[in-house]
Motif scaffolding. Structure first.
Motif, PDB file in Angstrom:
ATOM      1  N   TYR A 167       5.890   3.842  -7.285  1.00 56.39           N
ATOM      2  CA  TYR A 167       6.332   2.462  -7.098  1.00 56.39           C
ATOM      3  C   TYR A 167       7.848   2.466  -7.258  1.00 56.39           C
ATOM      4  N   ASP A 215       3.721  -2.219  -8.773  1.00 54.65           N
ATOM      5  CA  ASP A 215       4.825  -2.673  -7.929  1.00 54.65           C
ATOM      6  C   ASP A 215       5.953  -3.259  -8.776  1.00 54.65           C
ATOM      7  N   SER A 257       6.331   0.987  -2.092  1.00 55.13           N
ATOM      8  CA  SER A 257       5.628   2.088  -2.758  1.00 55.13           C
ATOM      9  C   SER A 257       5.500   3.253  -1.793  1.00 55.13           C
TER      10      SER A 257
END
Length: 159
Positions: A50, A67, A137
């Motif tokens: 991430y 995230d 990501s």
């Protein structure tokens, strides 16, 4: 800048459709967001990285677990992106899939499947209001760890 009754404007948002020293403000926004990582240890099979703005340097164990949300201060559009991988030739089953996301859902992806590769997209976009978030990501899919130092640089174009 005013010249002989003509107002020349650069990157302004006219709120009241006039420019006689009231009713408008200048809106600025970074044109490119950069994300990067340099991993100096083996990356485990099927690892999701991430990314956050700037560059991460370290082991794959130190990567964020979810995230990293980026909120824009005004309505913005992410309209393109690119990614560059350098390191051991990915080849075979080693594949990076980079996802550009709006509120956690991918609206564009890039795939890198060989070493020192640059890929980009310009055929997808997403509009972000102040309540939406942008994130990036990268999934390393493989049938075994990637045993080498490698780097991944990702850019997103914002309007």
């Amino acid at each position: 800048m005013r010249s002989a009754g003509t107002v020349l404007l650069n990157a302004t948002d006219l709120q009241n459709q006039n420019s006689d020293s009231n009713g408008f403000t200048v809106g600025t926004m970074t044109g490119i967001l950069n994300f990067g990582m340099i991993i100096n240890t083996a990356a485990a099979s099927n690892t999701t990285f991430y990314l956050y703005p700037g560059v991460y340097f370290g082991s794959s164990a130190g990567i964020l677990a979810t995230d990293y949300p980026i909120y824009f201060p005004k309505t913005s559009i992410v309209y393109g992106g690119s990614a560059n991988y350098s390191g051991t030739n990915l080849g075979g089953a080693h594949i990076f899939t980079i996802s550009f996301k709006k509120n956690g859902t991918a609206f564009a992806t890039l795939t890198i499947s060989s070493g020192s590769t640059i890929v980009n997209f310009t055929n997808a976009s997403a509009t972000f209001t102040t309540s939406d978030y942008f994130s990036v990501s990268a999934l390393l899919s493989n049938d075994g760890s990637l045993n080498a130092t490698f780097s991944l640089n990702v850019m997103a174009m914002v309007y």
